[in-house]
Design a protein around this motif. Sequence first.
Motif, mmCIF file in Angstrom:
data_model
loop_
_atom_site.group_PDB
_atom_site.id
_atom_site.type_symbol
_atom_site.label_atom_id
_atom_site.label_comp_id
_atom_site.label_asym_id
_atom_site.label_seq_id
_atom_site.Cartn_x
_atom_site.Cartn_y
_atom_site.Cartn_z
ATOM 1 N N ASP A 111 17.542 5.678 -8.245
ATOM 2 C CA ASP A 111 16.925 4.548 -7.566
ATOM 3 C C ASP A 111 15.570 4.995 -7.016
ATOM 4 O O ASP A 111 15.284 6.183 -6.904
ATOM 5 N N LEU A 112 14.751 4.032 -6.652
ATOM 6 C CA LEU A 112 13.371 4.317 -6.271
ATOM 7 C C LEU A 112 13.104 3.814 -4.860
ATOM 8 O O LEU A 112 13.337 2.641 -4.561
ATOM 9 N N PHE A 113 12.620 4.712 -4.004
ATOM 10 C CA PHE A 113 12.268 4.364 -2.621
ATOM 11 C C PHE A 113 10.766 4.544 -2.450
ATOM 12 O O PHE A 113 10.210 5.581 -2.829
ATOM 13 N N ILE A 114 10.102 3.531 -1.857
ATOM 14 C CA ILE A 114 8.650 3.582 -1.659
ATOM 15 C C ILE A 114 8.348 3.371 -0.180
ATOM 16 O O ILE A 114 8.773 2.375 0.414
ATOM 17 N N ALA A 115 7.622 4.317 0.416
ATOM 18 C CA ALA A 115 7.136 4.169 1.788
ATOM 19 C C ALA A 115 5.737 3.586 1.725
ATOM 20 O O ALA A 115 4.831 4.177 1.118
ATOM 21 N N ASN A 116 5.559 2.422 2.349
ATOM 22 C CA ASN A 116 4.289 1.715 2.292
ATOM 23 C C ASN A 116 3.569 1.748 3.630
ATOM 24 O O ASN A 116 4.177 1.570 4.690
ATOM 25 N N ASP A 117 2.267 1.948 3.568
ATOM 26 C CA ASP A 117 1.417 1.792 4.732
ATOM 27 C C ASP A 117 1.263 0.296 5.025
ATOM 28 O O ASP A 117 1.414 -0.542 4.136
ATOM 29 N N LEU B 202 13.098 -0.435 -1.341
ATOM 30 C CA LEU B 202 14.130 0.288 -2.070
ATOM 31 C C LEU B 202 14.498 -0.520 -3.305
ATOM 32 O O LEU B 202 14.949 -1.664 -3.196
ATOM 33 N N TYR B 203 14.281 0.080 -4.460
ATOM 34 C CA TYR B 203 14.596 -0.556 -5.731
ATOM 35 C C TYR B 203 15.833 0.105 -6.328
ATOM 36 O O TYR B 203 15.820 1.303 -6.651
ATOM 37 N N VAL B 204 16.895 -0.671 -6.476
ATOM 38 C CA VAL B 204 18.118 -0.174 -7.103
ATOM 39 C C VAL B 204 17.976 -0.291 -8.622
ATOM 40 O O VAL B 204 17.555 -1.327 -9.143
ATOM 41 N N ASN B 205 18.353 0.767 -9.300
ATOM 42 C CA ASN B 205 18.209 0.872 -10.750
ATOM 43 C C ASN B 205 19.586 0.768 -11.394
ATOM 44 O O ASN B 205 20.474 1.567 -11.099
ATOM 45 N N TRP C 289 0.843 -1.202 0.000
ATOM 46 C CA TRP C 289 0.000 0.000 0.000
ATOM 47 C C TRP C 289 0.878 1.251 0.000
ATOM 48 O O TRP C 289 1.250 1.775 1.048
ATOM 49 N N ALA C 290 1.208 1.759 -1.173
ATOM 50 C CA ALA C 290 2.147 2.871 -1.302
ATOM 51 C C ALA C 290 1.498 4.201 -0.893
ATOM 52 O O ALA C 290 0.404 4.533 -1.329
ATOM 53 N N LEU C 291 2.213 4.944 -0.054
ATOM 54 C CA LEU C 291 1.759 6.280 0.333
ATOM 55 C C LEU C 291 2.712 7.381 -0.116
ATOM 56 O O LEU C 291 2.306 8.536 -0.228
ATOM 57 N N ALA C 292 3.971 7.058 -0.331
ATOM 58 C CA ALA C 292 4.922 8.073 -0.781
ATOM 59 C C ALA C 292 6.044 7.387 -1.545
ATOM 60 O O ALA C 292 6.355 6.213 -1.305
ATOM 61 N N CYS C 293 6.656 8.135 -2.447
ATOM 62 C CA CYS C 293 7.793 7.597 -3.191
ATOM 63 C C CYS C 293 8.789 8.729 -3.444
ATOM 64 O O CYS C 293 8.452 9.907 -3.406
ATOM 65 N N GLY C 294 10.017 8.333 -3.688
ATOM 66 C CA GLY C 294 11.063 9.294 -4.002
ATOM 67 C C GLY C 294 12.116 8.629 -4.860
ATOM 68 O O GLY C 294 12.310 7.406 -4.785
ATOM 69 N N ALA C 295 12.811 9.422 -5.656
ATOM 70 C CA ALA C 295 13.868 8.902 -6.512
ATOM 71 C C ALA C 295 15.138 9.705 -6.295
ATOM 72 O O ALA C 295 15.102 10.935 -6.235
ATOM 73 N N ALA C 296 16.244 9.004 -6.164
ATOM 74 C CA ALA C 296 17.561 9.633 -6.022
ATOM 75 C C ALA C 296 18.616 8.594 -6.356
ATOM 76 O O ALA C 296 18.385 7.382 -6.219
ATOM 77 N N ASP C 297 19.774 9.059 -6.781
ATOM 78 C CA ASP C 297 20.875 8.144 -7.077
ATOM 79 C C ASP C 297 21.572 7.799 -5.774
ATOM 80 O O ASP C 297 22.504 8.472 -5.344
ATOM 81 N N LEU C 298 21.127 6.734 -5.143
ATOM 82 C CA LEU C 298 21.648 6.354 -3.835
ATOM 83 C C LEU C 298 22.912 5.517 -3.936
ATOM 84 O O LEU C 298 23.670 5.409 -2.962
ATOM 85 N N THR C 299 23.170 4.918 -5.090
ATOM 86 C CA THR C 299 24.352 4.072 -5.255
ATOM 87 C C THR C 299 25.515 4.807 -5.900
ATOM 88 O O THR C 299 26.635 4.292 -5.920
#
Length: 598
Positions: A284-290, A296-299, A268-278
């Motif tokens: 990369d894609l970070f999803i905060a879920n309820d 955290l999805y590494v791209n 249940w996604a409530l927020a997301c953000g993208a940044a080059d974390l690696t």
Amino acid sequence: MNRGPIARILLYLFFIGLIAVPFILTHRSSRSAMTGSQIDRQDALRRYGFYLMEDSAQAGVRFTHQAPVLDAQLAGIMPEVASMGASVSIVDYNHDGWPDFYVTNSRQGTKNALFRNNRDGTFTDVAPQLGIADVNRPGTGVSMGAVWGDYDNDGYPDLFLVKWGKPMLFHNEHGQGFSDVSEQAGLPAWMNANTALWFDYDGDGKLDLFVGGYYNEDIDLWHLKTTKIMPESFEYAQNGGRKYLFHNLGNGKFEEVSAKLGIKSRRWALACGAADLTGDGHPDLFIANDYGVSELYVNDGRRFREVGKDVGVGFSPKSGMNVAFGDIFNQNNYAIYVSNISEAGVLIQGNNLWVPQEGEAGTRLHYTNMANSLGVELGGWSFGAQFGDLNNDGNLDLFLTNGYISADRNRSYWYDFAKVTAGNSTIIQDARNWPAFDGRSLSGYQQKRVWINDGAGQFEDVAHNVGVTDTHDGRAVAVGDLWNNGALDVIVANQNGPLLIYKNHVNPEEKWIEFHLEGTKSNRDAIGAEVTLYWDGKKQIQQVAAGTGFSAQNDLRVHFGLGKAPQIEKAVIRWPSGIAQILDHLAPDQLYEVKEAR
């Protein structure tokens, strides 16, 4: 379903909560009488370097969010199921160099608003004449958020409207109006989403779109075929909406590629953000879920790989509601702030501040939660939060909204909430089994947090001292230099409440610098570009992002505070194309317009 830690905590502590919550609500409301005009401004400037004045009336902005009214079968728990939708996104829609902002309404028949910056401290709602006000028509769903990105690289940001219902994409006609291109773009007929962002995941110079589902997309919340629409678990629910990744084909059309590229979650996604974390040049894609763990999805530029548990962020199920990135220690990397639920005497999930540590082979993809030790863990029933240097001292601060359902101050829903969480999946999933709210509060009337960063590893809450005293049910928060004077102002969207604009007054001795980037080989908005500033022996990294926090978008211009009498060495821009560009001979208190070098 086994009873997890959240349920056990609630059952164990609800007796204390029944006593504590009314006292807490009353205590907080009594403190909220002080307003920004009553604070000692000179003392705030001396001690903290800034103060905030709520300025919506003076700015000519009068907007009150209205919540959805859904199927009558949900009437008893309508305050909860209809508890979201207040959103704010900052955008320069007409490309005149002055930030405007868009806010959403969430009841059928209500209008959204686009407030144009009049350049004199006031704003005018121009959404009706531009064609993006009347977007909550019966049968099409209602607005939950909005993100802006120039998907066709024509120099004007386009609008994606996040909805419970029919998603909508509007093409910006050079600031003169907006055209609905949803069908042409190939968007699905219906989704129940709360979050979205623009980013160029494959580095081809065209913005792609990610959308995170909340309720299952087969559900029409106004015409229910079943009341079994709630999460199957309070900790490991995976019966929510699907995730969408729309690849920009470059001809006004998008191809949905989420499953093909490795994103198949139904949390249940409530927020997301993208940044080059690696640090490999790919966002990369970070999803905060309820009701579950963060993801955290590494791209790698071709596919996404979920690594949350491997790097420390996906092992603890909570109620994730926010994603914000900030270089809080000025170490040229991003910490990640995820908000959750905390209520004294009842439930302490605690917010997460994931700070990067050195990982294997020298990589920085390993995180430790330092929210408690840094002082930003307890924020009530938290929602949107944003990093920004509010006092221009060179350290990123943190503004947090909170407050879930404010109703009867003396009656709490926590006991009945505990009863539901203790049930098995069959009980939890069916809305018929949830006790009616009956006018009760659930973590209502909460005081917002303004945490200032002392630069030495600690944050201090100064909200009351600097003028933030409202106790509305806060949802989205966005920051940007609305008055073009080198100070980050704050806009707060409240559920069933007024939109608030906190104008920032900063000690003029504290200097600043801003950058507005324009891509050439990269996407025109430079979404995903990173700016690392070097000054006074320090360095700090920031990025251009189109969608961050809970249902929010910040000013695309990158703002750095510098402190007093700074000596600026250089700024290094890493564009999404991979091009590195160095800027020197920079002066403080300036906005620099930078076009990507070819």
